[in-house]
Design a protein around this motif. Structure first.
Motif, PDB file in Angstrom:
ATOM      1  N   THR A 203       0.847  -1.199   0.000  1.00 56.36           N
ATOM      2  CA  THR A 203       0.000   0.000   0.000  1.00 56.36           C
ATOM      3  C   THR A 203       0.877   1.240   0.000  1.00 56.36           C
ATOM      4  O   THR A 203       2.059   1.176   0.345  1.00 56.36           O
ATOM      5  CB  THR A 203      -0.890   0.031   1.259  1.00 56.36           C
TER       6      THR A 203
ATOM      7  N   ASP B  58       4.190   2.017 -10.081  1.00 55.22           N
ATOM      8  CA  ASP B  58       3.109   2.393 -10.994  1.00 55.22           C
ATOM      9  C   ASP B  58       1.772   1.820 -10.553  1.00 55.22           C
ATOM     10  O   ASP B  58       0.715   2.400 -10.835  1.00 55.22           O
ATOM     11  CB  ASP B  58       3.438   1.927 -12.416  1.00 55.22           C
ATOM     12  N   GLN B  59       1.807   0.695  -9.853  1.00 49.52           N
ATOM     13  CA  GLN B  59       0.567   0.096  -9.364  1.00 49.52           C
ATOM     14  C   GLN B  59       0.092   0.767  -8.070  1.00 49.52           C
ATOM     15  O   GLN B  59      -1.110   0.887  -7.838  1.00 49.52           O
ATOM     16  CB  GLN B  59       0.786  -1.399  -9.093  1.00 49.52           C
TER      17      GLN B  59
ATOM     18  N   PHE C 271       1.122   3.952  -6.638  1.00 47.44           N
ATOM     19  CA  PHE C 271       0.949   5.409  -6.571  1.00 47.44           C
ATOM     20  C   PHE C 271       0.023   5.887  -7.691  1.00 47.44           C
ATOM     21  O   PHE C 271       0.311   5.708  -8.875  1.00 47.44           O
ATOM     22  CB  PHE C 271       2.300   6.116  -6.691  1.00 47.44           C
ATOM     23  N   THR C 272      -1.085   6.506  -7.297  1.00 47.70           N
ATOM     24  CA  THR C 272      -2.006   7.050  -8.291  1.00 47.70           C
ATOM     25  C   THR C 272      -1.514   8.376  -8.851  1.00 47.70           C
ATOM     26  O   THR C 272      -1.859   8.754  -9.962  1.00 47.70           O
ATOM     27  CB  THR C 272      -3.394   7.251  -7.667  1.00 47.70           C
ATOM     28  N   ASN C 273      -0.682   9.075  -8.076  1.00 44.86           N
ATOM     29  CA  ASN C 273      -0.114  10.351  -8.512  1.00 44.86           C
ATOM     30  C   ASN C 273       1.363  10.139  -8.839  1.00 44.86           C
ATOM     31  O   ASN C 273       2.158   9.840  -7.954  1.00 44.86           O
ATOM     32  CB  ASN C 273      -0.261  11.397  -7.405  1.00 44.86           C
TER      33      ASN C 273
ATOM     34  N   LYS D 187       5.319   9.230  -6.537  1.00 47.00           N
ATOM     35  CA  LYS D 187       6.341   8.228  -6.836  1.00 47.00           C
ATOM     36  C   LYS D 187       7.685   8.905  -7.082  1.00 47.00           C
ATOM     37  O   LYS D 187       8.728   8.459  -6.571  1.00 47.00           O
ATOM     38  CB  LYS D 187       5.930   7.414  -8.054  1.00 47.00           C
TER      39      LYS D 187
END
Length: 511
Positions: free
Chosen positions: A40, A131-132, A134-136, A140
């Motif tokens: 997470t 990439d999986q 962090f949505t922003n 990252k």
């Protein structure tokens, strides 16, 4: 001021993330545990915080602040820290050749490699899962940048103490680590500079109060500037961090960027620099925060390193551990004018203990710059006093040093910087045509007990001559060995030499 970013790190269970092992070949973590953990965004944040915690707070009793006070300040001509008893700091100050098992030396090596290991793990997991998770994309990038900074910070610390060290750019099995020899300093620098250059564009220029302590763009630039300065300095005839590369212009540019940001300011009150914390203190460029008396907090104890039990008793802070005095050098004390606020605030020259074991009056000078009873917690390990790795005054004076080496700026700029520092100190602002020697003397008065003096001596190229002159003047009992070029590096810890026999060579001059 709460220092939130480290609190989660204290809550981490020690599985996989913490190793108290001394030998480098025992550092790699179990892959199964790592896979289960990085699931997470919160897991990544905890891993980042754990990396900060080890890089800045070390493993166990000592952290970076303790380290520079013991290995830089105590080693320097600011202190005559000899003793009749057997103390770890005695061997540091007296230049013993038998200190490869010294606790301070081992801590510098082990803590840095533990932090490097954590940074490598974090970077690998960001690449694998970022990439999986962090949505922003900016989150990252920022986390990657912080991990790169911390790895660079630790490798730079290592080469300044030890010279050549094993270069590990990824996590390794014990078998792999056991094959990595000491890497030439020039190659370690390639990674340090690459990490910082890649990190700086993705670091924020500043953080809010809740995130104070995370490295900013300008904190990273201050490190990169110092990296270039150190590479530029005379080699001192050793295989150390100074390479004589004359990159003063590169250093000047990094430091100038900090000045031009407009985010920092020379504090008007010298005393306030060490009492105002967080974003409110515009001297803070790169700072290690500590918080006392809070659940999961990280309290500090670095201010105890240079203390003296009777002084603590005089300000009603007893039971610091029967601290012996690390005597301040007479030659250093004599540098100050009577009106110099730096001495008045930072050095106690007389104090009285009214009652108890240490009752009496004392005139033995002691450093007290960071000793603030108002931020004392639940004992000697629990002070809520932040440690400034780099403050803005340091940035300006480092710029002046670059200028005197032809890196940029003018003599008028150098004189103006020194006069600004002197004005704040309450002494005549009479700097004209300041030389490098005069600048280093001013730095010595400005930054005592902040852990910079040994590094200044190394950069000056005159460390051996200065230290031997100091020994001749102050070591009346002959306790200190004659300093030689080999003394400018510390030994590789004996535990590392013995872990894989024949893998590491010892630095010259050590038993």
């Amino acid at each position: 001021m709460k220092k939130y970013i480290y609190l989660a790190a204290s809550a981490l269970v020690f599985f996989a993330f913490t190793s108290c092992n001394d030998e480098l070949n025992q550092l790699p973590l179990s892959q199964g545990t790592i896979e289960n953990f990085y699931a997470t965004p919160g897991d990544f944040v905890q891993a980042r915080n754990a990396t900060y915690s080890v890089a800045f707070h070390g493993m166990g009793t000592y952290g970076y602040a303790n380290r520079v006070l013991n290995l830089s300040e105590v080693r320097s001509d600011n202190l005559l820290a000899t003793t009749l008893a057997s103390r770890d700091w005695e061997g540091i100050n007296s230049f013993y050749t038998s200190i490869s098992s010294n606790a301070y030396v081992k801590e510098a090596y082990i803590s840095n490699y533990n932090a490097i290991n954590k940074a490598n793990q974090l970077l690998e997991k960001i690449t694998e899962k970022g990439d999986q998770i962090f949505t922003n994309p900016a989150d990252k990038a920022a986390m990657t940048a912080e991990a790169r900074f911390l790895r660079a910070f630790c490798y730079f610390d290592l080469i300044r103490w030890f010279g050549k060290v094993p270069l590990m750019e990824r996590t390794m099995t014990a078998t792999e680590a056991a094959k990595i020899k000491r890497t030439p300093v020039a190659d370690v620098y390639k990674l340090i500079i690459s990490d910082l250059e890649l990190a700086i564009p993705d670091l924020l220029p500043a953080y809010d109060a809740a995130n104070f302590g995370r490295v900013t763009k300008y904190g990273a630039k201050s490190l990169l500037g110092l990296v270039y300065m150190t590479r530029s300095s005379p080699t001192n005839g050793i295989d150390g961090a100074t390479l004589g590369l004359n990159e003063w212009d590169k250093a000047y540019q990094q430091l100038s960027d900090i000045k031009n940001s407009g985010l920092y300011k020379v504090g008007e009150d010298y005393e306030a620099i060490f009492k105002v914390e967080g974003n409110a203190n515009l001297e803070n460029v790169l700072t290690i925060p500590y918080t006392q008396s809070l659940p999961l907090a990280v309290g500090g104890n670095f201010m105890v390193e240079l203390g003296y039990e009777p002084y603590f008793a005089s300000v009603n802070l007893s039971a610091q551990g029967a601290l012996e005095s690390k005597q301040i050098s007479a030659g250093f004390l004599n540098l100050f004018a009577a009106t110099d606020k730096r001495k008045i605030f930072g050095i106690a020259t007389s104090y009285t203990v009214e009652t108890g074991t240490y009752k009496g009056s004392y005139t033995l000078p002691v450093f007290k710059k960071y000793i603030d009873p108002a931020r004392y917690g639940n004992g000697r390990e629990d002070w809520g006093v932040d440690f400034m790795v780099t403050r803005y005054t340091d940035v300006l004076m480092l710029m002046a040093e670059c200028t005197l080496h032809g890196g940029g700026g003018s003599q008028a700029d150098v004189d103006a910087i020194v006069n600004q520092v002197r004005t704040r100190a309450g002494v005549p602002a009479d700097a004209v045509n300041i030389t490098l020697d005069q600048l280093f003397t001013e730095r010595r008065k400005e930054f005592f007990s902040e852990g910079t003096r040994w590094f200044d001596l190394i950069r000056s190229g005159k460390a051996v001559a200065i230290m031997n002159a100091w020994k001749a003047a102050e070591d009346t009992e002959g306790k200190i060995r004659t300093i030689e070029n080999n003394s400018l590096l510390y030994p590789i810890p004996l535990s590392e030499i013995l872990a894989v026999p024949g893998l590491y060579d010892q630095n010259p001059g050590y038993d």
